[in-house]
Motif scaffolding. Structure first.
Motif, PDB file in Angstrom:
ATOM      1  N   SER A  38       0.722  -1.355   0.127  1.00 57.52           N
ATOM      2  CA  SER A  38      -0.107   0.015  -0.054  1.00 57.52           C
ATOM      3  C   SER A  38       0.892   1.185  -0.189  1.00 57.52           C
ATOM      4  CB  SER A  38      -1.119   0.126   1.025  1.00 57.52           C
ATOM      5  OG  SER A  38      -0.452   0.246   2.285  1.00 57.52           O
ATOM      6  N   GLN A  68       1.492   4.828  -1.157  1.00 58.67           N
ATOM      7  CA  GLN A  68       0.670   6.040  -1.414  1.00 58.67           C
ATOM      8  C   GLN A  68       1.717   7.396  -0.972  1.00 58.67           C
ATOM      9  OE1 GLN A  68      -3.473   6.192  -1.367  1.00 58.67           O
ATOM     10  NE2 GLN A  68      -2.377   5.770  -3.171  1.00 58.67           N
ATOM     11  N   ARG A 121      -8.204   6.914   9.231  1.00 58.83           N
ATOM     12  CA  ARG A 121      -8.424   6.103   8.132  1.00 58.83           C
ATOM     13  C   ARG A 121      -7.721   4.734   8.310  1.00 58.83           C
ATOM     14  NH1 ARG A 121      -5.570   5.784   3.516  1.00 58.83           N
ATOM     15  NH2 ARG A 121      -4.711   7.772   3.345  1.00 58.83           N
ATOM     16  N   PHE A 181      -8.374  -1.195  -0.817  1.00 60.27           N
ATOM     17  CA  PHE A 181      -8.116   0.049  -1.429  1.00 60.27           C
ATOM     18  C   PHE A 181      -8.594   1.201  -0.609  1.00 60.27           C
ATOM     19  CE2 PHE A 181      -6.725  -2.683  -4.565  1.00 60.27           C
ATOM     20  CZ  PHE A 181      -5.877  -1.905  -5.423  1.00 60.27           C
ATOM     21  N   PHE A 234      -6.596   1.763   2.810  1.00 57.07           N
ATOM     22  CA  PHE A 234      -5.135   2.048   2.563  1.00 57.07           C
ATOM     23  C   PHE A 234      -4.345   2.296   1.231  1.00 57.07           C
ATOM     24  CE2 PHE A 234      -5.797  -1.995   5.489  1.00 57.07           C
ATOM     25  CZ  PHE A 234      -5.517  -1.008   6.618  1.00 57.07           C
ATOM     26  N   LEU A 235      -5.313   2.476   0.102  1.00 60.96           N
ATOM     27  CA  LEU A 235      -4.750   2.987  -1.068  1.00 60.96           C
ATOM     28  C   LEU A 235      -5.868   3.523  -1.905  1.00 60.96           C
ATOM     29  CD1 LEU A 235      -3.202  -0.707  -2.374  1.00 60.96           C
ATOM     30  CD2 LEU A 235      -1.876   1.406  -2.172  1.00 60.96           C
ATOM     31  N   PRO A 236      -6.506   4.783  -1.190  1.00 57.30           N
ATOM     32  CA  PRO A 236      -7.534   5.392  -1.939  1.00 57.30           C
ATOM     33  C   PRO A 236      -7.313   6.099  -3.089  1.00 57.30           C
ATOM     34  CG  PRO A 236      -7.000   6.384   0.153  1.00 57.30           C
ATOM     35  CD  PRO A 236      -6.189   5.213   0.237  1.00 57.30           C
TER      36      PRO A 236
END
Lengths: 291, 429
Positions: A177, A179, A260, B264, B267-269
């Motif tokens: 993940s 980002q 989040r 997603f 963690f990976l929007p």
């Protein structure tokens, strides 16, 4: 009949083999892209990451002492600096900070119908020095310092692997993940000022940078060692400044990351357990039926 | 299936009262509880239910987003940031909707490839299949309109590029294309007027989509489900009631899919989006590479494969028109699959040559997706042209020709024989 079939099969095999083996498309147009950007270690990186509050506070200090001379942060409000999951400054000190912020808020009209300037409050955005793009360009020799609220999300790292490694790197990024391309890019940008190579002519009012696409940008190197004093003992190097302010800008662009990711784990745990239970239930339902 | 009659017996007075007036419980029981499903369905058959979930999730999250969104060129980008930052759990709703669009397409593509592999498009399921192609088109239109709404750079320039495609019609009749484009835009360029009408249509289309989905399910419940053998159900023991059998399997598939979905969302929007869409739309600055969302990339590659020439054939001023036609044809050709495929055997499991063609086609689609993400220059263009040809060869050559020349493997006599083995199946008689 069978020969025909075999020929057809072999044509299909040959076609896909040709597709696999022939020249790699990735070699085309590598010039158009910037250099590979180094991936940094971020406390908020990966699926377990959370912001490091001390780093966000140092990053805000860099923004305040250096960046805010030209750049606004107008989607971030002073109140956000107090909230959990961010720099988490005490409310009283942020109130004082807002009141002293040099770029005041235009308010009004007052009872006389006039617009007026007043000091910022907690509920006000963190304004940059310019009222609008025209004023900024006039002051900056035609260049426009963008607002930094979303800069960490609006920049990314474009990797150009060969076409056959591409899917694996993609899956690797999804699994880890990843980002933090924006933060990696910003760090590379702020530490990427070097003397230009001999064959490059840098235009008037431009500076050479290894990370910037096209390598010439109007912003001079913003950071120099020991320019901003740190109170928590962190070394005052350009590298640390760059990483701290990149982390701060990542928070500015994504202030709900902590919540989040924490909630994400709760949801994942629930989904894993439920999936297993449902699967066991399904096996039981189907146990007498061969399928 | 059509011959299937409901065994529903209302037990309460309330149930009897309704059964004589509007027998919805009877219909639901007949179609979704007692409905016979093949006993040998694998997990690929859970994607129908997964897609139903995706549609409902998109509608619910979309309705909530619309409560906070402003469809004006001045306010749209700010309102999305307001949702991300200030609305309670706005970030969650927004991530679910944006990631949800991608998940919807992952699921629909798996669903379509499953249909192609097991021959679910063949008689008597032609209408079911064509309704599916219409659903795909409606999904694409909805996703395209929706991607406009955040009003970022990629939104703005994506709309500009795609709506401009219609100007290719100018090569057929001067002024026709331009007139259509200006009619779509509501002006002489993409503007706030365009954004506002796209928002209106983006809200409308999912409900149209829901209507077609209902027809799709209706058609499915007339012909019954296909299954991995491609054989028809011949006797009751080859099927199981939908509940609890198919439902218990569907929900396992759905929760496994939700794990990917949640990965997603939390963690990976932004992984499936483009960084440029975090910069507000600016008509004066064109991004260096304009790319659509990933689910459009194969079709985008086909569109851009038609440069001045195609594999050495000069196209002149018709290049753009051919590109546009090829792109739309790439979707529409799916609707003709029931008649292009000449094989009497449905499932690729028993079709040794078609199986190869199927995987070559799957590879072609992925390759086109990769090429669609690259700039249309140099060697990429040639490869896009080659794979465009391969894409259409699958439908126009492999489907009709393989059905005629290949000798299928020996088919089991029935679903029961495939599942239980020949002896046990024979013993049942």
């Amino acid at each position: 009949m069978t020969t025909m079939k075999r020929r057809l099969t072999s044509t299909l095999v040959a076609a896909s083999a040709a597709a696999l083996l022939a020249s790699s498309p990735a070699t085309a147009s590598s010039e158009a892209h910037g250099p590979e950007i180094t991936r940094q270690q971020w406390s908020f990186g990966g699926f377990r990451g959370q912001y490091d509050q001390a780093q966000l506070q140092r990053g805000f200090q860099i923004y305040k002492e250096v960046c805010s001379a030209c750049h606004g942060l107008s989607r971030v409000y002073f109140r956000n600096l107090v909230q959990p999951g961010g720099p988490g400054f005490p409310e009283e000190s942020v109130k004082a900070l807002a009141a002293e912020w040099p770029n005041q808020i235009t308010d009004g009209p007052n009872d006389e119908g006039q617009m007026f300037e007043r000091p910022a409050r907690l509920a006000d955005p963190i304004r940059g020095p310019y009222k609008n793009e025209k004023e900024a360009r006039a002051a900056q020799n035609g260049a426009y310092p963008p607002d930094l609220s979303l800069i960490a999300k609006a920049r990314g790292v474009e990797r150009n692997p060969s076409w056959w490694t591409h899917p694996f790197l993609m899956l690797g990024d999804i699994f880890a993940s990843y980002q933090e391309g924006g933060a990696d890019y910003l760090t590379a940008l702020m530490t990427g000022y070097v003397d230009p190579p001999a064959d490059v002519k840098v235009n008037d009012g431009m500076y050479y940078n290894t990370a910037f696409p096209g390598h010439q940008l109007a912003m001079p190197s913003p950071l120099s060692a020991d320019a901003v004093p740190y109170s928590d003992g962190t070394k005052t190097t350009v590298e640390n400044y760059a990483k701290d302010v990149s982390a701060f800008l990542s928070w500015a662009a994504d202030p709900t990351l902590d919540q989040r990711k924490r909630m994400g784990w709760q949801v994942m745990l629930y989904l894993f357990v439920t999936t297993v239970l449902l699967y066991l239930g399904k096996r039981r339902v189907w146990s007498k039926i061969k399928h | 299936m059509s011959g299937h009659t409901s065994s529903y017996e209302p037990t309460s007075r309330w149930g009897k009262w309704w059964d004589e007036r509007l027998p919805i419980p009877r219909m639901m029981h007949g179609q979704f509880v007692a409905f016979p499903t093949p006993r040998n369905l694998n997990y690929l058959w859970t994607f129908g239910g997964i897609l139903m979930f995706c549609l409902i999730a998109q509608i619910i999250t979309g309705i909530v987003l619309a409560m906070h969104y402003q469809s004006s060129d001045v306010l749209a980008f700010n309102s999305v940031e307001h949702i991300r930052r200030d609305v309670n759990f706005g970030w969650l709703i927004r991530n679910m909707h944006a990631v949800g669009a991608s998940m919807f397409f992952i699921a629909v593509y798996i669903h379509i490839f499953r249909g192609l592999y097991y021959g679910s498009y063949k008689a008597p399921r032609e209408v079911l299949w064509i309704l599916g192609v219409i659903i795909l088109l409606a999904m694409m239109a909805t996703a395209f309109l929706g991607y406009t709404l955040p009003w970022g750079q990629m939104s703005f320039w994506g709309v500009t590029v795609i709506t401009n495609l219609f100007s290719a019609l100018d090569t057929i009749y001067t002024g026709l294309g331009t007139a259509i484009v200006e009619w779509l835009w509501g002006g002489y360029s993409v503007s706030g007027v365009t954004l506002n009408r796209f928002f209106s249509l983006h809200y409308l289309l999912p409900f149209v989509l829901t209507g077609i989905v209902i027809l799709h399910i209706w058609a499915l419940h007339v012909s019954g489900q296909n299954n991995p053998t491609g054989l028809d159900i011949k006797e009751p023991s080859e099927s199981v009631p939908m509940h609890p059998y198919a439902t218990s399997k569907d929900i396992v598939g759905m929760f496994a899919f939700l794990i990917l979905f949640a990965w997603f969302v939390f963690f990976l929007p932004d992984y499936l989006g483009h960084p440029d869409n975090y910069t507000e739309a600016n008509p004066l600055v064109t991004p260096p590479h304009i790319v659509p969302e990933w689910y459009f990339l194969p079709f985008y590659a086909i569109l851009r494969a038609f440069t001045g020439s195609f594999l050495g054939i000069p196209l002149g001023s018709f290049a753009k028109l051919f590109g546009v036609l090829a792109m739309f044809a790439a979707v529409l050709i799916l609707a003709f699959a029931p008649w292009l495929d000449t094989s009497r055997v449905r499932s690729a499991k028993y079709r040794p040559l078609f199986k190869w063609a199927f995987w070559a086609f799957a590879f072609t689609c992925v390759a086109l997706g990769y090429l669609g993400s690259k700039p249309a220059e140099g060697v990429y263009v040639m490869w896009a042209q080659i794979f465009t040809v391969l894409y259409f060869l699958f439908f126009l050559v492999a489907m009709p020709v393989l059905g005629l020349i290949e000798t299928p493997k020996k088919l089991p006599r029935s679903i029961n024989e495939a599942v239980l083995g020949p002896d046990a199946a024979a013993a049942k008689h």
